[in-house]
Design a protein around this motif. Structure first.
Motif, PDB file in Angstrom:
ATOM      1  N   LEU A 267       0.798  -1.232   0.000  1.00 56.77           N
ATOM      2  CA  LEU A 267       0.000   0.000   0.000  1.00 56.77           C
ATOM      3  C   LEU A 267       0.825   1.275   0.000  1.00 56.77           C
ATOM      4  N   LEU A 268       2.179   1.148   0.023  1.00 57.23           N
ATOM      5  CA  LEU A 268       2.982   2.344   0.306  1.00 57.23           C
ATOM      6  C   LEU A 268       2.665   3.540  -0.592  1.00 57.23           C
ATOM      7  N   PRO A 269       2.608   3.362  -1.924  1.00 52.47           N
ATOM      8  CA  PRO A 269       2.308   4.541  -2.747  1.00 52.47           C
ATOM      9  C   PRO A 269       0.934   5.134  -2.433  1.00 52.47           C
ATOM     10  N   ASP A 270      -0.017   4.275  -2.079  1.00 55.92           N
ATOM     11  CA  ASP A 270      -1.349   4.781  -1.745  1.00 55.92           C
ATOM     12  C   ASP A 270      -1.350   5.514  -0.405  1.00 55.92           C
ATOM     13  N   LEU A 271      -0.593   4.972   0.561  1.00 53.35           N
ATOM     14  CA  LEU A 271      -0.501   5.657   1.859  1.00 53.35           C
ATOM     15  C   LEU A 271       0.174   7.014   1.684  1.00 53.35           C
ATOM     16  N   ALA A 272       1.207   7.035   0.836  1.00 48.57           N
ATOM     17  CA  ALA A 272       1.914   8.302   0.596  1.00 48.57           C
ATOM     18  C   ALA A 272       1.017   9.266  -0.165  1.00 48.57           C
ATOM     19  N   GLY A 273       0.074   8.713  -0.905  1.00 50.24           N
ATOM     20  CA  GLY A 273      -0.763   9.530  -1.774  1.00 50.24           C
ATOM     21  C   GLY A 273      -1.859  10.305  -1.076  1.00 50.24           C
ATOM     22  N   ARG A 292      12.414   2.671  -2.467  1.00 52.08           N
ATOM     23  CA  ARG A 292      12.202   2.390  -3.892  1.00 52.08           C
ATOM     24  C   ARG A 292      10.717   2.542  -4.236  1.00 52.08           C
ATOM     25  N   ALA A 293       9.855   2.121  -3.313  1.00 52.32           N
ATOM     26  CA  ALA A 293       8.401   2.151  -3.575  1.00 52.32           C
ATOM     27  C   ALA A 293       7.860   3.580  -3.582  1.00 52.32           C
ATOM     28  N   VAL A 294       8.430   4.441  -2.745  1.00 53.66           N
ATOM     29  CA  VAL A 294       7.944   5.827  -2.659  1.00 53.66           C
ATOM     30  C   VAL A 294       9.127   6.793  -2.735  1.00 53.66           C
ATOM     31  N   PRO A 295       9.730   6.919  -3.927  1.00 58.24           N
ATOM     32  CA  PRO A 295      10.910   7.773  -4.047  1.00 58.24           C
ATOM     33  C   PRO A 295      10.591   9.211  -3.640  1.00 58.24           C
ATOM     34  N   GLY A 296      11.545   9.832  -2.960  1.00 58.40           N
ATOM     35  CA  GLY A 296      11.365  11.235  -2.598  1.00 58.40           C
ATOM     36  C   GLY A 296      10.622  11.462  -1.299  1.00 58.40           C
ATOM     37  N   VAL A 297      10.160  10.377  -0.666  1.00 63.15           N
ATOM     38  CA  VAL A 297       9.376  10.541   0.560  1.00 63.15           C
ATOM     39  C   VAL A 297      10.262  10.239   1.779  1.00 63.15           C
TER      40      VAL A 297
END
Ligand code: CP3
Length: 358
Positions: A267-273, A292-297
């Motif tokens: 879910l990482l990109p969705d949680l970051a989103g 890697r899953a959420v670059p820049g976070v």
């Protein structure tokens, strides 16, 4: 409710290592704090609770002087880079008039599950007003006066995690009742999630205005959701919960926000989103993979709590690995993957702080 004349982010904590890392920078000192750092692992916590054996956990949270003392204990003992308010994710529900308690060794227990139309309609009719958080904002003000350069983190439960407790009426393993409701009656689910989001959003904003230098949204149980369900039925409510702080101008800028869940590799990109600045990651995924899953976070985590009981050389090697992996994110705050287990030797936590700062 009034805003303090000088918010810590305007001076005392503006360049604190925690805040720098949350803003995606690399401070001179690696910041570290521990989820559940205030609690049963500390003899001074057990003593403070025993001295007030007449009141329960939630009543202790709602006593500003006692909550202040308990919040300061791990800061004094370990030299951590942040205080996290001694409170609980169900506190705003209690303040809204919901009958809920913490059963020792169990967790939140409700007088009745809130899951049918009558129960949910009654809940969402409850007004949400800033003034109702007064016992907590008073503790925040007392704390920011004491903490000086150490930032205070405020927090709230995310709508899904709070609903997982409310709909079940108590802790559960798979959060089946809440996950069933969202499919069985999506309209009723939305009403529940939206009210809970507005409550958590108002609670986070009240803490930020009163002097918290950062806020964290705990969606501890979001990992039990398939990604499509998370995206469609949960993410909009979590976004709503973060929006008030995200949109507020405090101390001439923004108050950093952190979003955390357990078992969220899928879910990482969705949680970051959903609009948080920082992602908290549990110990099941390496921070290298998370970066890697959420670059820049910027990332927070993720020492495995199980290793706190391992021999020091084993734990130290693990901590070094976490620090190395964390270096792949733009900012890293060292923490556990989940809360401090009550049986943890507090001396081990102090040693981790010393290692991080060395
Ligand atoms: O991190 C900190 O030091 C701040 C304190 C904090 C507490 N609860 C104090 C507490 C925080 C951040 C929370 C949040 C919270 N509460 C979450 C999200 C974080 C997570 O762990 O995933 C959740 C899911 C809850 C619900 C809850 N409250 C549980 C599962 C429990 C544990 C029950 C038990 O006795 O094992 C609680 C009670 C609780 N919250 C305690 C503390 C110190 C223990 C109460 C006691 O007996 O003294």
């Amino acid at each position: 409710m009034h805003t303090p004349t000088i918010h810590p982010l305007e001076g005392a904590t503006a360049l604190a290592p925690l805040i720098e890392a949350y803003r995606g920078r690399r401070p001179d000192r690696l910041p570290v704090w521990f989820m559940r750092q205030a609690g049963r692992s500390l003899p001074e916590y057990r003593a403070a609770r025993a001295a007030r054996a007449d009141i329960g956990m939630l009543e202790a949270c709602l006593d500003p002087a006692l909550a202040t003392e308990i919040t300061l204990q791990p800061v004094r003992r370990h030299g951590v880079d942040a205080a996290i308010l001694f409170s609980d994710i169900v506190i705003p529900l209690r303040l809204a008039g919901v009958e809920v308690d913490i059963a020792p060794g169990v967790g939140p227990v409700f007088a009745e599950p809130i899951r049918d139309r009558r129960g949910i309609e009654e809940l969402v009719a409850r007004p949400i007003e800033e003034g109702m958080f007064a016992p907590v904002t008073e503790a925040v003000r007392l704390l920011t006066a004491e903490l000086g350069p150490i930032p205070l983190i405020g927090f709230a439960g995310a709508p899904f995690t709070l609903a997982a407790y409310m709909v079940e009426g108590r802790p559960s393993r798979d959060h089946l009742a809440a996950r069933t409701l969202m499919h069985a009656d999506p309209g009723l689910w939305r009403a529940l999630a939206d009210w809970t989001a507005r409550l958590s959003g108002a609670f986070l904003l009240a803490q930020a205005r009163a002097g918290a230098s950062a806020v964290q949204l705990f969606d501890s149980w979001a990992g039990s959701l398939p990604a499509p369900d998370y995206r469609r039925l949960v993410a909009p409510a979590s976004r709503l919960a973060l929006a008030p702080v995200r949109e507020a101008r405090i101390a001439g800028g923004t108050v950093p926000t952190v979003h955390f869940g357990v078992g969220t590799a899928h879910l990482l990109p969705d949680l970051a989103g959903v609009g948080a600045d920082v992602l908290g990651v549990d110990h099941r995924l390496s921070l290298t993979d998370a970066a890697r899953a959420v670059p820049g976070v910027p990332l927070q985590g993720n020492i495995d709590p199980a290793l706190l009981g391992a021999p020091w050389p084993v734990l130290a090697e693990h901590v070094h690995r976490v620090i190395e992996d964390g270096a792949r994110a733009p900012g890293h705050v060292l923490n556990l993957g989940h809360g401090v287990p009550p049986a943890t030797d507090p001396g081990v936590l102090t040693r981790i702080v010393d290692l991080a700062h060395a």
